[in-house]
Design a protein around this motif. Sequence first.
Motif, PDB file in Angstrom:
ATOM      1  N   ALA A  82      13.482  -9.485   8.757  1.00 37.27           N
ATOM      2  CA  ALA A  82      13.501  -8.251   7.941  1.00 37.27           C
ATOM      3  C   ALA A  82      14.866  -7.580   8.029  1.00 37.27           C
ATOM      4  O   ALA A  82      15.386  -7.069   7.029  1.00 37.27           O
ATOM      5  CB  ALA A  82      12.399  -7.313   8.405  1.00 37.27           C
ATOM      6  N   GLY A 109      16.555  -7.531   4.757  1.00 32.34           N
ATOM      7  CA  GLY A 109      16.107  -6.268   4.176  1.00 32.34           C
ATOM      8  C   GLY A 109      14.654  -6.256   3.743  1.00 32.34           C
ATOM      9  O   GLY A 109      14.234  -5.361   2.995  1.00 32.34           O
ATOM     10  N   GLY A 110      13.860  -7.199   4.183  1.00 31.75           N
ATOM     11  CA  GLY A 110      12.433  -7.224   3.842  1.00 31.75           C
ATOM     12  C   GLY A 110      11.953  -8.659   3.723  1.00 31.75           C
ATOM     13  O   GLY A 110      12.730  -9.602   3.936  1.00 31.75           O
ATOM     14  N   ARG A 167       7.984  -3.839  -2.542  1.00 36.86           N
ATOM     15  CA  ARG A 167       8.911  -4.732  -3.234  1.00 36.86           C
ATOM     16  C   ARG A 167       8.305  -5.089  -4.596  1.00 36.86           C
ATOM     17  O   ARG A 167       7.122  -4.807  -4.837  1.00 36.86           O
ATOM     18  CB  ARG A 167       9.167  -5.968  -2.361  1.00 36.86           C
ATOM     19  CG  ARG A 167       9.826  -5.551  -1.026  1.00 36.86           C
ATOM     20  CD  ARG A 167       9.916  -6.669  -0.044  1.00 36.86           C
ATOM     21  NE  ARG A 167      11.001  -7.609  -0.314  1.00 36.86           N
ATOM     22  CZ  ARG A 167      12.277  -7.376  -0.025  1.00 36.86           C
ATOM     23  NH1 ARG A 167      12.645  -6.223   0.504  1.00 36.86           N
ATOM     24  NH2 ARG A 167      13.185  -8.291  -0.256  1.00 36.86           N
ATOM     25  N   VAL A 174       7.133  -4.464   5.754  1.00 35.36           N
ATOM     26  CA  VAL A 174       8.409  -4.840   5.121  1.00 35.36           C
ATOM     27  C   VAL A 174       8.184  -5.628   3.821  1.00 35.36           C
ATOM     28  O   VAL A 174       9.139  -6.069   3.180  1.00 35.36           O
ATOM     29  CB  VAL A 174       9.327  -5.628   6.096  1.00 35.36           C
ATOM     30  CG1 VAL A 174       9.708  -4.751   7.267  1.00 35.36           C
ATOM     31  CG2 VAL A 174       8.691  -6.930   6.563  1.00 35.36           C
ATOM     32  N   MET A 175       6.926  -5.821   3.442  1.00 33.12           N
ATOM     33  CA  MET A 175       6.605  -6.481   2.164  1.00 33.12           C
ATOM     34  C   MET A 175       6.172  -5.452   1.115  1.00 33.12           C
ATOM     35  O   MET A 175       6.454  -5.613  -0.087  1.00 33.12           O
ATOM     36  CB  MET A 175       5.495  -7.521   2.372  1.00 33.12           C
ATOM     37  CG  MET A 175       5.198  -8.363   1.151  1.00 33.12           C
ATOM     38  SD  MET A 175       3.912  -9.595   1.468  1.00 33.12           S
ATOM     39  CE  MET A 175       4.835 -10.914   2.235  1.00 33.12           C
ATOM     40  N   ARG A 176       5.492  -4.398   1.558  1.00 35.26           N
ATOM     41  CA  ARG A 176       5.016  -3.372   0.615  1.00 35.26           C
ATOM     42  C   ARG A 176       6.213  -2.723  -0.096  1.00 35.26           C
ATOM     43  O   ARG A 176       7.273  -2.552   0.485  1.00 35.26           O
ATOM     44  CB  ARG A 176       4.267  -2.274   1.353  1.00 35.26           C
ATOM     45  CG  ARG A 176       2.931  -2.691   1.912  1.00 35.26           C
ATOM     46  CD  ARG A 176       2.246  -1.478   2.511  1.00 35.26           C
ATOM     47  NE  ARG A 176       1.261  -1.838   3.530  1.00 35.26           N
ATOM     48  CZ  ARG A 176      -0.007  -2.093   3.266  1.00 35.26           C
ATOM     49  NH1 ARG A 176      -0.456  -2.051   2.036  1.00 35.26           N
ATOM     50  NH2 ARG A 176      -0.842  -2.400   4.249  1.00 35.26           N
ATOM     51  N   ASP A 217       9.483 -11.117   1.102  1.00 31.07           N
ATOM     52  CA  ASP A 217       8.711 -11.204  -0.152  1.00 31.07           C
ATOM     53  C   ASP A 217       7.520 -12.144  -0.032  1.00 31.07           C
ATOM     54  O   ASP A 217       6.501 -11.946  -0.692  1.00 31.07           O
ATOM     55  CB  ASP A 217       9.621 -11.709  -1.290  1.00 31.07           C
ATOM     56  CG  ASP A 217      10.795 -10.779  -1.522  1.00 31.07           C
ATOM     57  OD1 ASP A 217      10.563  -9.650  -1.991  1.00 31.07           O
ATOM     58  OD2 ASP A 217      11.948 -11.164  -1.205  1.00 31.07           O
TER      59      ASP A 217
END
Length: 257
Positions: A80, A84-85, A143, A139-141, A87
Amino acid sequence: MKTDLQGKAVLVTGASSGIGRATAVAYGAEGARVAITYHTREAGARETARLVTEAGGTPLVVRYDLADEQSVRDAVGRVAEEWGGIDVLVGNAVVWGEAIPRPGKPVPLFEDVPAEQWREVLRTTVDALFHTLQQVLPVMRGRPWGRIVLIGAGLADTGKPGAGAYGAGKSALYGLVRSLAWELGPEGILVNMVVPGQTLTETVTAHVPAPFLEEKGRSLPSGRMSVPEDVANAVVFLGSAANGNTNGETLRVTGGA
Ligand SMILES: NC(=O)c1ccc[n+]([C@@H]2O[C@H](COP(=O)([O-])OP(=O)(O)OC[C@H]3O[C@@H](n4cnc5c(N)ncnc54)[C@H](OP(=O)(O)O)[C@@H]3O)[C@@H](O)[C@H]2O)c1
């Protein structure tokens, strides 16, 4: 068919060999950034990274231990932070326990299975996914879209003497996927499961005699065993934007078994 995976951040657990490696490479071919986790075989993960680069993707190699909550936190945190995250999550890593074929080895009576062995398989199959998802979801929410694909096992349906813990653990994933589909679907995160039948990975070919596998392949409706790429293609479909609204489903890659 548009996968929209160019530059997307994909985490494939257990990608130092087998189905995980084939999946990482298939995502690489779509131009994704692919985090490859390993447990003991770093060299295997590095080889997967080389193949991902060759296919057109961007790899990142990370250690991850299903049995160690801190290691799960560190691995997801590293990906992450770097990208930055996240997917796409593919939950593929496995502790085989007694599910690995051991021709000639007698199957213990169920009442003789040590409780610690039973707990170890369930902890690494079910609890580890709980910890991984708790780290990945924040860290998925938010996007543009998210996809989660968990890897089950045909053995959970067919059963096999001596594989009760593995079967119980993989069966639990059905219920998990169904509930997550409701919870995450409205946020554009689709959650599905791919269920391989026995597949010609190194682990299987090292433990099961070739004539048995050849005969088994001939006995299947499709006339052959699956190879890791067969499973990987199903994962990439469900774990990409090509999957528009398939949610909470199970896709079997068993050759029709
Ligand atoms: N192959 C089949 O016939 C078959 C059939 C049905 C379902 N499946 C499922 O498909 C998936 C992949 O199977 P496969 O045959 O490709 O497996 P595999 O080649 O044996 O690879 C297993 C992966 O899991 C990792 N791993 C092992 N212990 C771990 C731990 N404690 N923590 C984190 N990672 C760990 C390994 O890492 P290291 O090598 O680095 O230690 C490796 O990357 C599994 O979920 C399996 O249950 C496979």
